[in-house]
Design a protein around this motif. Sequence first.
Motif, PDB file in Angstrom:
ATOM      1  N   ARG A   1     -12.667  18.424  89.108  1.00  0.00           N
ATOM      2  CA  ARG A   1     -13.245  19.468  88.372  1.00  0.00           C
ATOM      3  C   ARG A   1     -14.351  18.795  87.499  1.00  0.00           C
ATOM      4  O   ARG A   1     -15.445  19.805  87.369  1.00  0.00           O
ATOM      5  N   ASP A   2     -14.466  17.519  87.042  1.00  0.00           N
ATOM      6  CA  ASP A   2     -15.736  17.156  86.235  1.00  0.00           C
ATOM      7  C   ASP A   2     -16.928  17.366  87.241  1.00  0.00           C
ATOM      8  O   ASP A   2     -17.933  17.732  86.809  1.00  0.00           O
ATOM      9  N   LEU A   3     -16.904  17.317  88.459  1.00  0.00           N
ATOM     10  CA  LEU A   3     -17.736  17.222  89.553  1.00  0.00           C
ATOM     11  C   LEU A   3     -18.495  18.714  89.599  1.00  0.00           C
ATOM     12  O   LEU A   3     -19.847  18.692  89.470  1.00  0.00           O
ATOM     13  N   LEU A   4     -17.579  19.579  89.813  1.00  0.00           N
ATOM     14  CA  LEU A   4     -18.047  20.702  89.739  1.00  0.00           C
ATOM     15  C   LEU A   4     -18.568  21.291  88.250  1.00  0.00           C
ATOM     16  O   LEU A   4     -19.683  22.198  88.336  1.00  0.00           O
ATOM     17  N   GLN A   5     -17.817  20.800  87.211  1.00  0.00           N
ATOM     18  CA  GLN A   5     -18.426  21.152  85.957  1.00  0.00           C
ATOM     19  C   GLN A   5     -19.993  20.653  86.131  1.00  0.00           C
ATOM     20  O   GLN A   5     -20.842  21.482  85.446  1.00  0.00           O
ATOM     21  N   LEU A   6     -20.215  19.512  86.239  1.00  0.00           N
ATOM     22  CA  LEU A   6     -21.508  19.103  86.312  1.00  0.00           C
ATOM     23  C   LEU A   6     -22.534  19.981  87.090  1.00  0.00           C
ATOM     24  O   LEU A   6     -23.756  19.866  86.687  1.00  0.00           O
ATOM     25  N   VAL A   7     -22.081  20.508  88.132  1.00  0.00           N
ATOM     26  CA  VAL A   7     -22.876  21.200  89.037  1.00  0.00           C
ATOM     27  C   VAL A   7     -23.299  22.505  88.362  1.00  0.00           C
ATOM     28  O   VAL A   7     -24.313  23.099  88.294  1.00  0.00           O
ATOM     29  N   GLU A   8     -22.278  23.030  87.740  1.00  0.00           N
ATOM     30  CA  GLU A   8     -22.587  24.259  86.876  1.00  0.00           C
ATOM     31  C   GLU A   8     -23.405  24.088  85.633  1.00  0.00           C
ATOM     32  O   GLU A   8     -24.650  24.981  85.508  1.00  0.00           O
ATOM     33  N   GLU A   9     -23.369  23.007  85.173  1.00  0.00           N
ATOM     34  CA  GLU A   9     -24.112  22.859  83.905  1.00  0.00           C
ATOM     35  C   GLU A   9     -25.661  22.303  84.512  1.00  0.00           C
ATOM     36  O   GLU A   9     -26.672  22.513  83.626  1.00  0.00           O
ATOM     37  N   LEU A  10     -25.744  21.888  85.603  1.00  0.00           N
ATOM     38  CA  LEU A  10     -27.036  21.274  86.134  1.00  0.00           C
ATOM     39  C   LEU A  10     -27.767  22.624  86.225  1.00  0.00           C
ATOM     40  O   LEU A  10     -28.989  22.769  86.157  1.00  0.00           O
ATOM     41  N   ARG A  11     -27.117  23.718  86.674  1.00  0.00           N
ATOM     42  CA  ARG A  11     -27.894  24.875  87.135  1.00  0.00           C
ATOM     43  C   ARG A  11     -28.312  25.704  85.979  1.00  0.00           C
ATOM     44  O   ARG A  11     -29.334  26.644  86.016  1.00  0.00           O
ATOM     45  N   ASP A  12     -27.971  25.451  84.930  1.00  0.00           N
ATOM     46  CA  ASP A  12     -28.398  26.077  83.515  1.00  0.00           C
ATOM     47  C   ASP A  12     -29.282  25.035  82.774  1.00  0.00           C
ATOM     48  O   ASP A  12     -30.099  25.948  82.003  1.00  0.00           O
ATOM     49  N   ILE A  13     -29.734  23.953  83.266  1.00  0.00           N
ATOM     50  CA  ILE A  13     -30.771  23.424  82.683  1.00  0.00           C
ATOM     51  C   ILE A  13     -32.124  23.866  82.987  1.00  0.00           C
ATOM     52  O   ILE A  13     -32.632  24.459  83.925  1.00  0.00           O
ATOM     53  N   THR A  14     -33.061  24.120  81.939  1.00  0.00           N
ATOM     54  CA  THR A  14     -34.392  24.668  82.138  1.00  0.00           C
ATOM     55  C   THR A  14     -35.300  23.185  82.142  1.00  0.00           C
ATOM     56  O   THR A  14     -35.610  22.763  81.136  1.00  0.00           O
ATOM     57  N   PHE A  15     -35.900  22.933  83.262  1.00  0.00           N
ATOM     58  CA  PHE A  15     -36.772  21.838  83.283  1.00  0.00           C
ATOM     59  C   PHE A  15     -38.047  22.040  82.936  1.00  0.00           C
ATOM     60  O   PHE A  15     -38.880  21.071  82.683  1.00  0.00           O
ATOM     61  N   LYS A  16     -38.761  23.229  82.987  1.00  0.00           N
ATOM     62  CA  LYS A  16     -39.769  23.283  82.655  1.00  0.00           C
ATOM     63  C   LYS A  16     -40.119  24.949  82.003  1.00  0.00           C
ATOM     64  O   LYS A  16     -39.232  25.522  82.659  1.00  0.00           O
ATOM     65  N   GLY A  17     -40.905  25.163  81.205  1.00  0.00           N
ATOM     66  CA  GLY A  17     -41.105  26.774  80.789  1.00  0.00           C
ATOM     67  C   GLY A  17     -40.311  26.926  79.830  1.00  0.00           C
ATOM     68  O   GLY A  17     -39.643  26.131  78.933  1.00  0.00           O
ATOM     69  N   ILE A  18     -39.931  28.242  79.277  1.00  0.00           N
ATOM     70  CA  ILE A  18     -39.370  28.737  78.323  1.00  0.00           C
ATOM     71  C   ILE A  18     -37.914  29.457  79.000  1.00  0.00           C
ATOM     72  O   ILE A  18     -38.200  30.234  79.877  1.00  0.00           O
ATOM     73  N   GLU A  19     -36.877  29.289  78.298  1.00  0.00           N
ATOM     74  CA  GLU A  19     -35.665  29.503  78.853  1.00  0.00           C
ATOM     75  C   GLU A  19     -35.444  30.998  79.054  1.00  0.00           C
ATOM     76  O   GLU A  19     -34.764  31.456  79.825  1.00  0.00           O
ATOM     77  N   GLU A  20     -35.891  31.792  77.984  1.00  0.00           N
ATOM     78  CA  GLU A  20     -35.679  33.105  77.691  1.00  0.00           C
ATOM     79  C   GLU A  20     -36.735  33.815  79.074  1.00  0.00           C
ATOM     80  O   GLU A  20     -36.400  35.131  79.235  1.00  0.00           O
ATOM     81  N   VAL A  21     -37.675  33.277  79.407  1.00  0.00           N
ATOM     82  CA  VAL A  21     -38.354  33.943  80.432  1.00  0.00           C
ATOM     83  C   VAL A  21     -37.972  33.640  81.790  1.00  0.00           C
ATOM     84  O   VAL A  21     -38.241  32.449  82.401  1.00  0.00           O
ATOM     85  N   SER A  22     -37.567  34.452  82.611  1.00  0.00           N
ATOM     86  CA  SER A  22     -36.850  34.239  83.767  1.00  0.00           C
ATOM     87  C   SER A  22     -38.133  34.501  85.144  1.00  0.00           C
ATOM     88  O   SER A  22     -37.723  33.840  86.005  1.00  0.00           O
ATOM     89  N   ARG A  23     -38.937  35.230  84.699  1.00  0.00           N
ATOM     90  CA  ARG A  23     -40.037  35.560  85.817  1.00  0.00           C
ATOM     91  C   ARG A  23     -41.282  35.800  85.420  1.00  0.00           C
ATOM     92  O   ARG A  23     -41.260  36.516  84.297  1.00  0.00           O
ATOM     93  N   VAL A  24     -42.308  35.534  85.683  1.00  0.00           N
ATOM     94  CA  VAL A  24     -43.792  35.767  85.490  1.00  0.00           C
ATOM     95  C   VAL A  24     -44.612  36.418  86.687  1.00  0.00           C
ATOM     96  O   VAL A  24     -44.518  35.831  87.705  1.00  0.00           O
ATOM     97  N   VAL A  25     -45.116  37.450  86.451  1.00  0.00           N
ATOM     98  CA  VAL A  25     -45.992  38.213  87.489  1.00  0.00           C
ATOM     99  C   VAL A  25     -47.245  38.209  86.918  1.00  0.00           C
ATOM    100  O   VAL A  25     -47.803  38.367  85.970  1.00  0.00           O
ATOM    101  N   ILE A  26     -48.251  37.375  87.841  1.00  0.00           N
ATOM    102  CA  ILE A  26     -49.779  37.284  87.641  1.00  0.00           C
ATOM    103  C   ILE A  26     -50.539  38.642  88.254  1.00  0.00           C
ATOM    104  O   ILE A  26     -50.317  38.749  89.698  1.00  0.00           O
TER     105      ILE A  26
END
Length: 398
Positions: A208-233
């Motif tokens: 259970r803790d293993l799956l919880q870690l995977v879920e929390e890992l997917r929510d981490i923002t490693f770079k950029g701004i959390e609220e901005v999901s995509r940028v088109v140039i």
Amino acid sequence: MTNVDYAVDDDTIAVVEDTDLPRRLKDEVYETLEAREGATVEEANELAAAVETRYLNTRVDPLDPVGTVSAQSIGEPGTQLTMNTFHYAGVAEIDVTQGLPRLIELVDARKTPDTPMMTVYLEGEYATEREKAHEVVWNIEATQILALGDVSTNVADMRVQIALNEDTLEERMISAEEVAEIIEDSLGVKTIQQGSQIEFGPEEPSYRDLLQLVEELRDITFKGIEEVSRVVIRREELDNGNEEFVLYTEGSAFGDVLDIEGVDASRTTCNNIHEIHRNLGIEAAREAIIEETNNTLAEQGLDDVNVRHLMLVADMMSNRGEIESIGRHGISGSKESVLARAAFEVTVNHLLNAAIHGEVDDLDGVTENVIVGKPIKLGTGDVDLRMGSTSSGSSQAD
């Protein structure tokens, strides 16, 4: 006399000062005359008279019901708006709410638009060089773990394993060491990083803790701004014929974007009027309301609505220093008149509360006078006529 010394003669100054123009327009006339070197007094008189005529023709008559006219002028074209969400400004990848839903969002002063977005302009070399523009893109767009590599779980050893893509790391300018450090700080686990491979697991063996870690890992923002999901140039052409890169984002975090190196804060904007208010102040929010409303109407070919009507709505929404909605939780619900409040929504509640508190309605506005059948106090309804007598005995109307 003028507030500023202009290079025009006294006769010209006398001509301009003799008009009924406000100081701002008089100063503009002086500046125009200065630009026309050698302008005669006759030319100055002709220019001042033309400006004065235009000014007097555009003024609102006394007792004109400007609020009612504005409501009519915006409401009638508003019935022609569609209910769709449109692609924004030709950017096929980004959908933005337009038409009637967008107009309702604006007058309701919604805290968050249905489709928040920003238009980010760049400055200097960031605007002209694609690689530099992409640096800004990766500083804005939220980078999450699935964009950097593959995540798998080793149930036998109770470990989460990440295989990072080295090309993606280089493109987004982030190292495997930084990724491992962010995971440790965010999840509170000990990681083992070797090259592009990262491994970690729960302190105590637990599926259970293993799956919880995977879920929390997917929510981490490693770079950029959390609220901005995509940028088109996009590369866009300027009025002077040059081209520059412009960024369009899904999601908005206006204040954070303005702090990023390479962003032109003087031109960058977003469609969330509350974010503009927080970061740039109430005057900027007022301008945003006018601009967004005007653009919404223009998108549907309804750009013949006079901007003064939109300005009046924006003034009403912002004149107290905060952005208020036009509804029972905002302007309509805070009117002095009991009958005006009751006529809008939740009629019984307003009348009951007014009766309990002994409120008095002075019948000063349009709505309440229409309800009780009295002439409204605007236009001819606010003019009193009485018969008077002259000293010779004949009567006249005052």
